[in-house]
Design a protein around this motif. Structure first.
Motif, PDB file in Angstrom:
ATOM      1  N   GLY A 225       0.814  -1.216   0.000  1.00 20.28           N
ATOM      2  CA  GLY A 225       0.000   0.000   0.000  1.00 20.28           C
ATOM      3  C   GLY A 225       0.850   1.269   0.000  1.00 20.28           C
ATOM      4  O   GLY A 225       0.449   2.297   0.535  1.00 20.28           O
ATOM      5  N   VAL A 226       2.050   1.158  -0.599  1.00 19.00           N
ATOM      6  CA  VAL A 226       2.948   2.321  -0.615  1.00 19.00           C
ATOM      7  C   VAL A 226       2.770   3.060  -1.930  1.00 19.00           C
ATOM      8  O   VAL A 226       2.822   2.461  -3.007  1.00 19.00           O
ATOM      9  CB  VAL A 226       4.417   1.859  -0.484  1.00 19.00           C
ATOM     10  CG1 VAL A 226       5.379   3.008  -0.778  1.00 19.00           C
ATOM     11  CG2 VAL A 226       4.660   1.302   0.910  1.00 19.00           C
ATOM     12  N   SER A 227       2.532   4.357  -1.857  1.00 18.03           N
ATOM     13  CA  SER A 227       2.364   5.071  -3.116  1.00 18.03           C
ATOM     14  C   SER A 227       3.683   5.718  -3.521  1.00 18.03           C
ATOM     15  O   SER A 227       4.453   6.215  -2.699  1.00 18.03           O
ATOM     16  CB  SER A 227       1.219   6.075  -3.022  1.00 18.03           C
ATOM     17  OG  SER A 227       1.709   7.341  -2.703  1.00 18.03           O
ATOM     18  N   VAL A 228       3.943   5.609  -4.807  1.00 15.00           N
ATOM     19  CA  VAL A 228       5.199   6.099  -5.377  1.00 15.00           C
ATOM     20  C   VAL A 228       4.908   7.461  -6.001  1.00 15.00           C
ATOM     21  O   VAL A 228       3.913   7.630  -6.685  1.00 15.00           O
ATOM     22  CB  VAL A 228       5.686   5.109  -6.458  1.00 15.00           C
ATOM     23  CG1 VAL A 228       6.869   5.679  -7.214  1.00 15.00           C
ATOM     24  CG2 VAL A 228       6.037   3.769  -5.828  1.00 15.00           C
ATOM     25  N   ASP A 229       5.760   8.440  -5.730  1.00 15.47           N
ATOM     26  CA  ASP A 229       5.504   9.776  -6.263  1.00 15.47           C
ATOM     27  C   ASP A 229       6.206  10.031  -7.587  1.00 15.47           C
ATOM     28  O   ASP A 229       5.591  10.165  -8.613  1.00 15.47           O
ATOM     29  CB  ASP A 229       5.914  10.836  -5.245  1.00 15.47           C
ATOM     30  CG  ASP A 229       4.929  10.894  -4.100  1.00 15.47           C
ATOM     31  OD1 ASP A 229       3.731  10.784  -4.382  1.00 15.47           O
ATOM     32  OD2 ASP A 229       5.355  11.012  -2.949  1.00 15.47           O
ATOM     33  N   LEU A 230       7.525  10.106  -7.558  1.00 17.77           N
ATOM     34  CA  LEU A 230       8.269  10.396  -8.783  1.00 17.77           C
ATOM     35  C   LEU A 230       8.996   9.143  -9.229  1.00 17.77           C
ATOM     36  O   LEU A 230       9.424   8.334  -8.415  1.00 17.77           O
ATOM     37  CB  LEU A 230       9.318  11.484  -8.538  1.00 17.77           C
ATOM     38  CG  LEU A 230       8.855  12.838  -8.026  1.00 17.77           C
ATOM     39  CD1 LEU A 230      10.026  13.806  -8.047  1.00 17.77           C
ATOM     40  CD2 LEU A 230       7.726  13.362  -8.868  1.00 17.77           C
ATOM     41  N   ILE A 231       9.152   9.027 -10.531  1.00 17.67           N
ATOM     42  CA  ILE A 231       9.878   7.881 -11.071  1.00 17.67           C
ATOM     43  C   ILE A 231      10.799   8.370 -12.166  1.00 17.67           C
ATOM     44  O   ILE A 231      10.433   9.240 -12.951  1.00 17.67           O
ATOM     45  CB  ILE A 231       8.925   6.860 -11.739  1.00 17.67           C
ATOM     46  CG1 ILE A 231       7.781   6.508 -10.806  1.00 17.67           C
ATOM     47  CG2 ILE A 231       9.671   5.616 -12.141  1.00 17.67           C
ATOM     48  CD1 ILE A 231       6.711   5.695 -11.493  1.00 17.67           C
TER      49      ILE A 231
END
Ligand code: ASP
Ligand code: MG
Length: 447
Positions: A338-344
């Motif tokens: 349930g971890v949200s990733v911001d920038l990639i």
């Protein structure tokens, strides 16, 4: 009609309420729906007493409750002296009695469910609206009769169709020129009539939902700043209110740390094409920000926002070379936790991404370690340059990098949407980066 939403700081005491009263009175010809937050830090106080009750400290909790009620009675008395009506007295007594029962129940069971917490938290908005409505001689409306939500207590979601029907049937008939209707932000109720809340800071969302359904001409968010600023004024004292902001820019800014409005707040207004204005209660004649579908200022950069600390994970695997399915595998791990990733940002054999600082890092590293090597950099900050015309303005990225030439930029993300250029720097470098960017890209360009 218009919606006028006043935040906690705008209704913190009698003096504030008087100013609110004046603003509402001036707006009477426009059939205002007044949406209030709880007074000052009332919601925090209610949360704290609920936790005390849960911990079995019933006396402390009840003492805090008495204090809160005395405070509200004090505001009412200061506003209306002996003219406080018995309707108001009865309402305050009822809310006080209900709070006491709830706190006793929580203390007895030593159990505080989100459902109980919502019932307790709802007292704040009910008190502030009762007082203002009586002071103004306005119509008080119980938002729970119209703000129908699901039963996800603590973060309830409004049920669009049912809510709209109830708002039209039950609330709309009270609206008329020359009269104000006062209701609560933040709170709602399920179909069974159980009290819910939309989550902390939810009053803006309530205002925006009511305004959209009612086809408001303007949704006014009255607060303690003169609109949305170009930057955090604690970092850049030269920060100024932005006159016009697009919905897209506002959403980006909110997502990247600007404290003024939650992105979800604006969504209903965007869909309904209604402008949202952000204004200062104590400086009503001052500057303010209008948030609309699109702006045509031609300005490349609108504001600089930042968020931190964040953690950068650089995930590398030789297996990524010419392989399909690597990213799917990678994101599956984040999804499961349930971890949200911001920038990639991706390269041939590695992917860098940012996550919040408080994610379950060890668990993630354990899983990712099964198929890749991971390098972790903590205490980083995302600095976001936001502007509707960012991408179409030649040379703007060059100016960004020139402004930051003495800093180490660790990651860049640009192009996923047209209006946001995000950079990752060390957290301690963020203020400097923000100041440099603001000075180069915004100061001097402002009207
Ligand atoms: N009173 C609630 C809170 O403090 C809702 C709001 O102010 O928007 O979170
Ligand atoms: Mg608030």
């Amino acid at each position: 009609m218009i919606v006028m939403k006043f935040g906690g700081s705008s209704v913190a005491d009698a003096a504030c309420m008087r100013e609110v009263g004046e603003l509402v009175t001036q707006a009477l010809p426009r059939s205002p729906l007044v949406v209030l937050s709880a007074a000052g830090k009332t919601t925090d106080a209610l949360f704290a007493m609920a936790r005390q009750a849960e911990a079995g400290q019933l006396e402390e909790a009840l003492e805090a409750k008495r204090h809160l009620i005395v405070h509200h009675r004090g505001i009412a008395f200061e506003l209306m002296a002996d003219q406080t009506t018995s309707v108001l007295e009865d309402a305050i007594t009822e809310i006080s009695g209900e709070l006491e029962l709830l706190l006793r129940g929580v203390a007895l069971l030593r159990e505080l469910s989100l459902r109980s917490l919502d019932a307790i938290a709802s007292a704040g908005e009910r008190l502030s609206t009762r007082i203002l409505a009586t002071y103004l001689g306005a119509q008080w409306f119980d938002a729970r009769a119209a703000m129908r939500t699901d039963d996800c207590f603590g973060a309830a979601r409004p049920l669009g169709t049912e809510m709209a029907t109830l708002v039209i049937e039950r609330l709309a008939p009270y609206l008329a020129p020359g009269r104000a209707v006062v209701t609560q932000g933040y709170i709602g109720a399920t179909a069974e009539g159980l009290t819910t809340t939309l989550g902390r800071g939810g009053s803006d969302y309530s205002a925006s939902l009511f305004g959209s359904v009612l086809g408001a001409e303007d949704i006014q968010i009255w607060t303690d700043v003169e609109g949305v600023l170009t930057c955090d004024p604690r970092i850049v004292p030269e920060a100024r209110p932005i006159g016009e902001l697009s919905f897209a820019e506002a959403a980006e800014l909110a997502a990247f740390g600007a404290k003024v409005l939650h992105p979800a707040t604006i969504q209903p207004a965007v869909e309904a094409g209604i402008p949202v204005t952000v204004r200062h209660t104590r400086r009503p004649q001052g500057r303010f920000t209008t948030i609309t579908g699109e702006v045509r200022t031609g300005r490349p950069v609108t504001a600089i926002a930042s968020r931190g600390p964040v953690t950068v994970l650089t995930v590398s695997s030789a297996r990524m070379l010419n392989q399909s399915g690597f990213l799917a595998r990678l994101f599956d791990v984040f999804a499961r936790y349930g971890v949200s990733v911001d920038l990639i940002a991706t390269a041939e054999v590695s992917v860098s991404l940012t996550v919040e600082a408080d994610v379950p890092l060890n668990a993630l590293l354990g899983e990712l370690g099964n198929f890749a090597t991971v390098c972790v950099a903590t205490n980083r900050a995302i600095v976001a340059v936001v502007g509707e015309r960012l991408k179409v303005t030649p040379g703007i990225t060059g100016r960004c990098f020139t402004a930051l030439s003495n800093l180490n930029i660790e990651m860049i993300s640009f192009g996923a949407n047209e209006i946001n250029l995000s950079l990752v720097v060390r957290q301690e470098d963020a203020p400097h980066a923000i100041r440099q960017l603001h000075a180069t890209l915004i100061e001097g360009d402002l009207p």
